[in-house]
Design a protein around this motif. Structure first.
Motif, short mmCIF file in Angstrom:
data_model
loop_
_atom_site.label_atom_id
_atom_site.label_comp_id
_atom_site.label_asym_id
_atom_site.label_seq_id
_atom_site.Cartn_x
_atom_site.Cartn_y
_atom_site.Cartn_z
N ASP A 27 46.62 -7.79 32.43
CA ASP A 27 47.25 -7.42 33.71
C ASP A 27 48.77 -7.42 33.59
O ASP A 27 49.45 -6.50 34.05
CB ASP A 27 46.84 -8.42 34.81
CG ASP A 27 45.35 -8.35 35.16
OD1 ASP A 27 44.73 -7.31 34.89
OD2 ASP A 27 44.83 -9.35 35.70
N VAL A 28 49.30 -8.44 32.96
CA VAL A 28 50.76 -8.58 32.80
C VAL A 28 51.30 -7.51 31.87
O VAL A 28 52.37 -6.93 32.12
CB VAL A 28 51.10 -9.99 32.28
CG1 VAL A 28 52.57 -10.09 31.87
CG2 VAL A 28 50.77 -11.04 33.34
N ARG A 61 50.12 -4.53 31.35
CA ARG A 61 50.16 -3.25 32.07
C ARG A 61 51.37 -3.19 33.00
O ARG A 61 52.06 -2.17 33.07
CB ARG A 61 48.87 -3.05 32.86
CG ARG A 61 47.70 -2.56 32.04
CD ARG A 61 46.57 -2.08 32.94
NE ARG A 61 46.05 -3.16 33.77
CZ ARG A 61 45.06 -3.98 33.39
NH1 ARG A 61 44.51 -3.83 32.21
NH2 ARG A 61 44.65 -4.93 34.21
N GLU A 62 51.62 -4.27 33.72
CA GLU A 62 52.76 -4.31 34.64
C GLU A 62 54.09 -4.19 33.90
O GLU A 62 55.06 -3.66 34.45
CB GLU A 62 52.73 -5.61 35.44
CG GLU A 62 51.55 -5.71 36.41
CD GLU A 62 51.43 -7.08 37.05
OE1 GLU A 62 52.31 -7.94 36.76
OE2 GLU A 62 50.49 -7.31 37.83
N ALA A 63 54.10 -4.66 32.66
CA ALA A 63 55.33 -4.59 31.86
C ALA A 63 55.48 -3.24 31.15
O ALA A 63 56.46 -3.02 30.42
CB ALA A 63 55.34 -5.72 30.83
N GLY A 64 54.51 -2.35 31.33
CA GLY A 64 54.58 -1.03 30.70
C GLY A 64 54.21 -1.04 29.23
O GLY A 64 54.53 -0.10 28.50
N ALA A 80 47.54 -14.81 32.92
CA ALA A 80 48.68 -13.97 33.30
C ALA A 80 49.97 -14.75 33.19
O ALA A 80 50.99 -14.25 32.66
CB ALA A 80 48.49 -13.46 34.72
N SER A 124 53.17 -13.98 30.56
CA SER A 124 54.56 -13.80 31.01
C SER A 124 55.50 -14.72 30.24
O SER A 124 56.59 -14.32 29.83
CB SER A 124 54.67 -14.07 32.51
OG SER A 124 53.92 -13.13 33.26
#
Length: 336
Positions: A265-266, A268-271, A236, A240
């Motif tokens: 995971d990252v 997904r969090e970043a769209g 992750a 980033s």
């Protein structure tokens, strides 16, 4: 009230008398049956069954100068043991392969300096006949050197960096496995392929990164290379970093599945979508990769553990150490 006198435990002499053979013949049968005629072998085995004779393992070990056990030496912390499922698969496979030969396995963790010191003391004291070395970091050369200098039979999982000529090993074909990934991504139209490399002091980390560099040639962009330690958290963090310095990435090859899952995971969090925006590929084929439909490279861990045991038993019996490289397989799923 009277107590029955315990029946004495049958001895080799009892077996010999029952079978009508010498004590030496019984001993040869118990130690593998070499130089024993088929009729004598059958007679001794029948006598063992009839008398109920059982080998005294302590006495046998003293006589043969063998401990009759093998160490599974993991040079990782307890946290990594439970986090990385590959270790459990290797342990189970090795234990099963040793069980065929009726040899128990002892797990030894040596992820810290103190643990390595204790492990070295235990191994060199003769408590085991050999060592299955797993996760042989180049930064932990001390314990490997101690094993070699003590003459303890050992086989490594992966290339033992710096000791390739002194210790046998079984390794997946890390280089070709990584090249398969990169060719697949390039053939699929991906142009800006980043990588999350594994630890630089492991053979898997170095060989997979070497394949990445060779694939890109002299034009490799260092901004597309991030470093991890095989943990999900490091994947992750590396993802980033890659997004911060290279906005046009369209694919990521992580050196293991846990780091690939951390990268996802990252994303997904970043769209960002996978594989729409950025394709992701891992290496190992752990259970979580199947559940998340991760495209990856399968390491045949069952075969690796079996080969490690086979080579170790060969070394224990006096044969020279050998090295085996096992092909990997690209498993295409939904992330790339």
């Amino acid at each position: 009230m009277t107590h029955a006198t315990p029946k004495p435990r049958p001895k080799i002499d009892d077996v010999a008398a029952e079978a009508g053979v010498s004590r030496g013949t019984v001993s040869r049968v118990l130690n593998g049956g070499h130089w024993v005629s088929p009729s004598a072998l059958a007679a001794v085995n029948a006598a063992i069954k009839k008398t109920g004779y059982r080998v005294n393992p302590h006495a046998r070990n003293l006589a043969t100068n063998r401990a009759n056990s093998v160490a599974f030496l993991l040079t990782e912390t307890q946290e990594r043991l439970f986090e990385d499922p590959n270790f459990a698969v290797l342990m189970r496979g090795a234990a099963d392969a040793l069980a065929v030969h009726d040899i128990p396995m002892v797990l030894i963790l040596a992820g810290t300096d103190d643990e390595q010191r204790r492990a070295t003391d235990f191994l060199t004291a003769g408590h085991v006949d050999g060592v299955l070395l797993v996760s042989s970091h180049g930064s932990r050369k001390g314990i490997i050197a101690d094993i070699i200098s003590a003459g303890i039979p050992a086989i490594a999982c992966g290339v033992p960096l710096g000791f390739e000529k002194k210790m046998g090993y079984v390794s997946a074909d890390d280089y070709e496995g990584a090249r398969d990934v990169l060719r697949y991504l390039r053939d699929g139209g991906r142009q800006r392929i980043a990588t999350i490399a594994g630890p630089a002091d492991t053979s898997g980390g170095t060989r997979r990164l070497e394949a990445y560099r060779d694939h890109h040639g002299e034009g490799v962009d260092e901004a597309l290379i991030a470093q991890g330690d095989y943990s999900r958290e490091s994947g992750a963090k590396a993802m980033s970093e890659l997004l911060a310095r290279a906005k046009d990435i369209d694919a990521v090859f992580a050196a293991n599945d846990l780091m690939a899952l951390g990268a996802m995971d990252v994303l997904r969090e970043a769209g960002l979508t996978t594989p729409g925006d950025i394709a992701v590929v891992g290496f190992d084929d752990i259970n979580d990769s199947r559940e998340t439909a991760l495209t990856t490279v399968r390491q045949p861990f069952d075969r690796i553990s079996e080969e490690m045991v086979r080579l170790l038993l060969d070394v224990i019996s006096g044969k020279r150490p050998a090295a085996v490289t096992i092909p990997t397989e690209l498993i295409i799923r939904e992330t790339a």
